[in-house]
Design an enzyme around this catalytic site. Sequence first.
Site, PDB file in Angstrom:
ATOM      1  N   ASP A 192       0.862  -1.174   0.000  1.00  0.00           N
ATOM      2  CA  ASP A 192       0.000   0.000   0.000  1.00  0.00           C
ATOM      3  C   ASP A 192       0.910   1.240   0.000  1.00  0.00           C
ATOM      4  O   ASP A 192       2.145   1.145   0.004  1.00  0.00           O
ATOM      5  CB  ASP A 192      -0.965  -0.026   1.192  1.00  0.00           C
TER       6      ASP A 192
HETATM    7  C1  BGC Z   1      -5.075   3.104   0.241  1.00  0.00           C
HETATM    8  C2  BGC Z   1      -5.354   2.028  -0.782  1.00  0.00           C
HETATM    9  C3  BGC Z   1      -5.273   2.599  -2.184  1.00  0.00           C
HETATM   10  C4  BGC Z   1      -3.920   3.249  -2.376  1.00  0.00           C
HETATM   11  C5  BGC Z   1      -3.730   3.834  -3.759  1.00  0.00           C
HETATM   12  C6  BGC Z   1      -3.806   3.863  -0.086  1.00  0.00           C
HETATM   13  O1  BGC Z   1      -3.600   4.952   0.746  1.00  0.00           O
HETATM   14  O2  BGC Z   1      -4.975   2.524   1.522  1.00  0.00           O
HETATM   15  O3  BGC Z   1      -6.607   1.433  -0.542  1.00  0.00           O
HETATM   16  O4  BGC Z   1      -5.489   1.589  -3.120  1.00  0.00           O
HETATM   17  O5  BGC Z   1      -3.769   4.291  -1.426  1.00  0.00           O
HETATM   18  O6  BGC Z   1      -4.492   4.960  -3.947  1.00  0.00           O
END
Ligand code: BGC
Length: 737
Positions: free
Chosen positions: A298
């Site tokens: 993430d």
């Molecule tokens: C979130 C994810 C997301 C990613 C990309 C992160 O901060 O937790 O769910 O897919 O950002 O935007």
Amino acid sequence: MKSFVRLFICLLIAGHAQAQSIDSLLARMSLIEKVGQMTQIDLSVLVKGGYCNPVEPLALDEAALATAFGKYRVGSVLNCACGSGSKSPATWNFLIDGIQASAQSHGLMPILYGIDAIHGTTYSSKGTLFPQPLGQAATWNTALVERGAEITAYETRASGIPWNFSPVLDLGRQPLWSRMFETYGEDVHLCTQMGLAAVKGYQGASEQIDDLHVAACLKHFLGYSASLSGKDRTPAYLAERDWRDLYLPPFEAAIRAGARTIMVNSGEISGIPVHANPRILNDLLREELGFKGVVVTDWEDIYKLHINHRVAPDFREAVKLAILAGVDMSMTPNDFRFNDLLIDLVQSGEISEDRIDASVKRILELKQELGLLEHREQNLKFPFYASADFKSAALQTARESLTLLKNEGTLPLAPNQSYAILGPVNHSLTLINGAWTHTWLGRDEAAAQEHGLGMTLAQAAETYAPQHRFSSPFFKGYTLSKEDRKAIKKASSVVVCLGEEPGTEVPGNTQSLELSRAEIDYIKAVAACGKPLTLVLFFNRPRIISEIEPLATAIVYAYLPGDHGPQALIETLIGENNPSGRLPFTYPQSAGSVVHYDRKHTEDFHSDYSTNAYQPQYDFGFGLSYTTFEHAHLLLSDDRLSDTVYAYWTIQNSGTMDGYEVAQLYMQDLYASVTPSVRKLIAFEKVFIPAGEFRTVRFAIDRSMLSLVNAQNQRVTESGEFEIWGNLGNRKRLLVP
Ligand code: BGC
């Protein structure tokens, strides 16, 4: 390096669309190129203005491209450049074509682009927006969820993007958590079924993902939603038996169904950040579940092993921990320290090149499957983008999500009378869509109006209820304005729509599930006017309504229904849609009593030792209709389970309106080696029954549906007695030998 460039140029000249041999590609790649393939950067790193300061309209920055592709050989890009919101498919294609051309000019293979299209194509202008996943789950209709994902895939591809960071398969069991609305609710079985439908819709039913589908990304593996405090990215305390019992099954089913990618939980389980946990990312995911796809971190989560989690004294150690734990791709996403450090770790022998090759191979295989390695002719047209057909799918999903929780004869509203719709939602598209809509937090009303297709409630009331005289004054705060009072005075009945500021992740953290005093007093002031009162709740998560519930004569839970939610709601208020949503969570009556329907027997004890402590505001699976359904007694084909036993019963629509009912099948394991739940959902079916007609539902029960995770952390079905029941509640005993 040179031979690699030559190989691609040859391919381009020949214009071949032939599959590459991944192994031969890999053999030609330098370490820098391999690490580049394992890197994902944010779009804002590549555009003028720089990280999180994009200059509009977005324009690619040659120097930045040269650093990313020329120097670091980066293989993947994500997102819409923080701060910058939705773009038209044409702009997306222009930007991504520019990125691909730059990658190509630097002798790189095509870039893999990923985005969060979590309830429709959230960052593409005038695309089709569906209810957020919690509302989708409330439909209890997997066909709608699959169709929604299929449409999302199509419209995401229309913007030139082949990878979607969805579905969220975290269970929504902690309503304080800012991302509850992104889940399919609290129940393992419902979430599993919805997740399977979403993966099928995104990736398509065929073996290979075609040009109209996208790779799904299951997130956030594992236990992300279980934080004890309810604050985003804070610790979960889960024993292995707990995560195997509750949090793993939706992921396991989706992996077995062929989901191509997985995103890791940013948080920790019992002191170990998941990004640094080889027992989860390797032993469980690769060895036990046989996952062959790509594991992406993430946002910035490798660095956070050092900065936030503090299990690594520096970034170098953080990179080492994550890669050795099993990460394939780093959502870095805004610098190249990851690349320098990983290269150094390999050169110093602390990480083997074989380990790197294993990840790069998986990434190349994904690129190949998505058509990126073949330089397929991209002359695809997307004539159905935002088509009437797509809108009607989103509208139907919104209709079937709306959950009628109370109705003392107030709804549906009769024609030819005056009604008032009050509250903050009336003129807002952000409050009906929530986060991940045109911008990350979804709080930009101007962006929602500019890029959305939706009508506000006020507009929908005028358009779709011409025979009802709705007045929808502008909201001026939680005190009754002059316009509010005028509207109430004329009205034979009043509708108040409450909303919640859109938010997700850390900015969506909340201190309480309670409504504000101002909101409560506002409802009391409206109720004091003495008109029948319908409350409509557009919440990110169940907020406590026990103080105002008695003041309402009707209550509809609307979730975050998306652009077409207002139309669906108006149709429902006036009886053109018969509501059929059922709660995908247990609605707590007080903030201190968040207990789930599949609780343990000990959770039933009250302070006086009576066993009625489970007193939710509304039960899991609950939802009313404008018609009435009579459920006959459930019957079992046998009272002893050999292979399969069938449970069946007849449902009559005994009212005067056609409608959908959700048949729900529950079980209780009477005695088990680990504490059994009071009840567990094991099957469901949504059935349409015309007024006056009957339908019979039939469910096959096999041993796996009666399983539990034992003290040795194994999923088993123990012999013994079980009880099985459906909506009516009459229980049948089933012996499992
Ligand atoms: C979130 C994810 C997301 C990613 C990309 C992160 O901060 O937790 O769910 O897919 O950002 O935007």
